[in-house]
Scaffold this motif. Sequence first.
Motif: not given
Length: 83
Positions: A26-43
Amino acid sequence: MRTVTPLAVIFAGAGAITGFLLRPSDIFGHQLPLSVVLTRGSDLHGLNRFLIPLAERSFNEVVAGLILGAVLGVVVGALSSAP
């Protein structure tokens, strides 16, 4: 044909892991956690909803790595079992 399937699975797993490790930040240099990636951000809720496109792109990169790894594994397996 016996070496094609195990190699495809191993290479697919390696490709998925590589795709996950190389996912965008993201713009702050952090990667999204695996749980967010696997749900495609639905949560994601609130302001985090702006990260849904990043989660979808990250998921697509993981799947692309998995597919490319599987194809490479099939090719390597087929070439190694050729007479």
